[in-house]
Enzyme design. Sequence first.
Site, mmCIF file in Angstrom:
data_model
loop_
_atom_site.group_PDB
_atom_site.id
_atom_site.type_symbol
_atom_site.label_atom_id
_atom_site.label_comp_id
_atom_site.label_asym_id
_atom_site.label_seq_id
_atom_site.Cartn_x
_atom_site.Cartn_y
_atom_site.Cartn_z
ATOM 1 N N CYS A 89 3.037 -30.344 -20.902
ATOM 2 C CA CYS A 89 2.450 -28.820 -21.146
ATOM 3 C C CYS A 89 0.666 -28.835 -20.332
ATOM 4 O O CYS A 89 0.985 -29.268 -19.507
ATOM 5 C CB CYS A 89 1.772 -28.721 -22.671
ATOM 6 S SG CYS A 89 0.718 -27.418 -22.914
ATOM 7 N N CYS A 166 -0.457 -26.519 -31.755
ATOM 8 C CA CYS A 166 -0.906 -27.192 -30.477
ATOM 9 C C CYS A 166 -1.938 -27.407 -31.283
ATOM 10 O O CYS A 166 -2.953 -27.395 -31.804
ATOM 11 C CB CYS A 166 -1.066 -25.720 -30.152
ATOM 12 S SG CYS A 166 -2.329 -25.454 -28.523
ATOM 13 N N GLN A 221 -16.099 -17.154 -26.019
ATOM 14 C CA GLN A 221 -16.510 -18.910 -26.090
ATOM 15 C C GLN A 221 -15.287 -19.305 -26.903
ATOM 16 O O GLN A 221 -15.115 -18.300 -28.418
ATOM 17 C CB GLN A 221 -17.627 -18.956 -26.726
ATOM 18 C CG GLN A 221 -18.756 -18.732 -25.645
ATOM 19 C CD GLN A 221 -18.949 -19.007 -24.251
ATOM 20 O OE1 GLN A 221 -18.365 -20.438 -24.316
ATOM 21 N NE2 GLN A 221 -20.279 -19.108 -23.509
ATOM 22 N N TYR A 250 -24.380 -11.559 -17.221
ATOM 23 C CA TYR A 250 -22.810 -11.806 -17.012
ATOM 24 C C TYR A 250 -22.919 -12.287 -18.570
ATOM 25 O O TYR A 250 -22.445 -12.940 -19.300
ATOM 26 C CB TYR A 250 -22.449 -13.166 -16.342
ATOM 27 C CG TYR A 250 -22.668 -12.940 -14.880
ATOM 28 C CD1 TYR A 250 -21.548 -12.610 -14.054
ATOM 29 C CD2 TYR A 250 -23.741 -13.286 -14.057
ATOM 30 C CE1 TYR A 250 -21.415 -12.389 -12.822
ATOM 31 C CE2 TYR A 250 -23.851 -13.680 -12.933
ATOM 32 C CZ TYR A 250 -22.942 -12.913 -12.457
ATOM 33 O OH TYR A 250 -23.193 -12.701 -11.273
ATOM 34 N N ASP A 316 -25.127 -16.482 -17.159
ATOM 35 C CA ASP A 316 -23.823 -17.231 -17.300
ATOM 36 C C ASP A 316 -21.994 -16.684 -16.996
ATOM 37 O O ASP A 316 -21.856 -16.288 -17.363
ATOM 38 C CB ASP A 316 -23.439 -17.266 -18.915
ATOM 39 C CG ASP A 316 -22.030 -18.004 -19.449
ATOM 40 O OD1 ASP A 316 -22.032 -18.823 -18.700
ATOM 41 O OD2 ASP A 316 -22.524 -17.884 -20.877
ATOM 42 N N CYS A 343 -19.386 -22.753 -15.976
ATOM 43 C CA CYS A 343 -18.222 -23.896 -16.132
ATOM 44 C C CYS A 343 -17.620 -24.334 -15.299
ATOM 45 O O CYS A 343 -16.386 -24.265 -15.227
ATOM 46 C CB CYS A 343 -17.808 -22.364 -17.254
ATOM 47 S SG CYS A 343 -17.163 -21.199 -16.258
HETATM 48 C C1 LIG Z 1 -18.186 -17.088 -18.701
HETATM 49 S S1 LIG Z 1 -18.949 -15.560 -18.919
HETATM 50 C C2 LIG Z 1 -19.760 -15.167 -20.426
HETATM 51 C C3 LIG Z 1 -19.410 -14.590 -21.512
HETATM 52 C C4 LIG Z 1 -21.581 -14.236 -22.466
HETATM 53 N N1 LIG Z 1 -22.414 -15.051 -22.057
HETATM 54 C C5 LIG Z 1 -20.989 -15.757 -23.024
HETATM 55 O O1 LIG Z 1 -21.324 -16.697 -23.775
HETATM 56 O O2 LIG Z 1 -19.969 -14.800 -24.703
HETATM 57 C C6 LIG Z 1 -18.273 -14.579 -18.077
HETATM 58 C C7 LIG Z 1 -18.905 -13.020 -17.968
HETATM 59 O O3 LIG Z 1 -18.860 -12.476 -16.903
HETATM 60 C C8 LIG Z 1 -18.572 -11.070 -16.520
HETATM 61 N N2 LIG Z 1 -18.341 -10.958 -15.397
HETATM 62 C C9 LIG Z 1 -17.891 -11.665 -14.335
HETATM 63 N N3 LIG Z 1 -18.241 -11.439 -12.669
HETATM 64 C C10 LIG Z 1 -18.755 -10.407 -13.157
HETATM 65 C C11 LIG Z 1 -19.612 -9.574 -12.470
HETATM 66 N N4 LIG Z 1 -19.751 -9.581 -11.387
HETATM 67 N N5 LIG Z 1 -20.512 -8.757 -12.805
HETATM 68 C C12 LIG Z 1 -21.148 -8.547 -14.241
HETATM 69 N N6 LIG Z 1 -20.471 -9.861 -15.302
HETATM 70 C C13 LIG Z 1 -18.907 -10.425 -14.773
HETATM 71 C C14 LIG Z 1 -16.818 -11.296 -17.680
HETATM 72 O O4 LIG Z 1 -16.771 -10.086 -18.031
HETATM 73 C C15 LIG Z 1 -17.952 -12.666 -18.974
HETATM 74 O O5 LIG Z 1 -17.964 -12.076 -19.370
#
Ligand SMILES: C[S@@+](CC[C@H](N)C(=O)[O-])C[C@H]1O[C@@H](n2cnc3c(N)ncnc32)[C@H](O)[C@@H]1O
Length: 393
Positions: A89, A166, A221, A250, A316, A343
């Site tokens: 998988c 799973c 998450q 983000y 984030d 991440c």
């Molecule tokens: C790792 S996730 C974190 C989301 C949130 N902090 C959480 O803990 O649920 C990254 C987030 O960034 C958003 N994202 C990606 N590229 C972006 C950008 N250029 N500007 C703003 N947001 C963005 C994605 O849609 C996603 O929701």
Amino acid sequence: MSAKSNKGGAQAPLLGSKIRLNIEKLAIGGAGVARHEGMVVFVPQAAPNEEVLAEVTLVKKNFVEAKILEVLNPGASRRTPPCPVANVCGGCNWQHITEEQQLAQKEKLVFETLKKFNPSLEFEYLPIQKSPRSLRYRNRIQPKFQHGRFGFFARNSHDIVEINDCPITEEALTEKFAEVKTWAQQKNAKELLRLEMYISEEGLVRYGLITDDDDGIGFSQVNRFQNEDLVRTALDWAGDYEFKNVFDLYAGAGNFTFPLAQKYSSSTITGVELNPKLVERAKSKIKEKRMKYFLSDVENYMRRAQIGTEDLVLLDPPRAGASEYIMRALASAAPKRIIYISCHPVSLARDLNWFFAWAQKLGKSAKLARVQTFEMFPQTDHVETIAELRVDS
Ligand SMILES: C[S@@+](CC[C@H](N)C(=O)[O-])C[C@H]1O[C@@H](n2cnc3c(N)ncnc32)[C@H](O)[C@@H]1O
């Protein structure tokens, strides 16, 4: 055909040749790392400190890839995977390694990556935070369905590995596999169906199709058990200040934004997120005027943001990280605290380098106060890292 050598004089083994390798450690991406006549060899599905017989599958200038034909002397951390289809998988790549060793490798990988990008970087490095669950932790998955087969893509392929369970997924979802398979079957589609199953914020199991017009629920998450610890740590590291403004960049659907608003009850709170569905979901929960949520690319937002020295910024970003512009803007604005949640260790290390380089150019004194890794994705090589940055105005 003769063996090639690279600039450093290392000899690449021939494609298809069989070689004995000693696996030294694991790399970002999950493969084992070995050396053959000076050439670095990446070996998927290897465990540290073991000897394998492997066949060379790819030859590049500076590295080679090989697949295991036989484990000659298994490493102490090699084990029988808890999932019966783990070896085929494409979902998990570290099930064959004990959880203890997965944690040790992640902690080491993040530290080495930060030091590799910036050898002079000094910081307090806290021990990795274990996940409350190492199995049955995932609350969102994207199975596939085609020709009556329900499951996940096989490793490096679009063949479907059929599954009835799973082990890394929460039971509330796996209990619905038969129902979802029947539902997909009724669509009578010939083409591949990309599905999404998740547990909603209200605790309900939801499922549907991912299509060109609908990319599903967007980011959330996936390990709610460990997410609680991550949010708690972020709030704790942000400190007990009366920040004037708090920025959550983000922000997704507000995983950090709402807890930040609760803790910093007199600050203005701003969330910035690019996915309209997530912004809408967050906005529907906002009850206070001091909270704002912007549908925007973070870099665009930073061009007009007014971040001051009495503020807190939490960012984030996705695996690609932030950008030089964003890290420069943060170094220049010098907020009281910056909490960076990552991440991907490589984009984190790169962004930190930009941040420190710009702080220096701008004549500011900045430091990486502390770093901690979080086991968010047991049985895989993925790792979450939290870092606290300080810059003097
Ligand atoms: C790792 S996730 C974190 C989301 C949130 N902090 C959480 O803990 O649920 C990254 C987030 O960034 C958003 N994202 C990606 N590229 C972006 C950008 N250029 N500007 C703003 N947001 C963005 C994605 O849609 C996603 O929701």
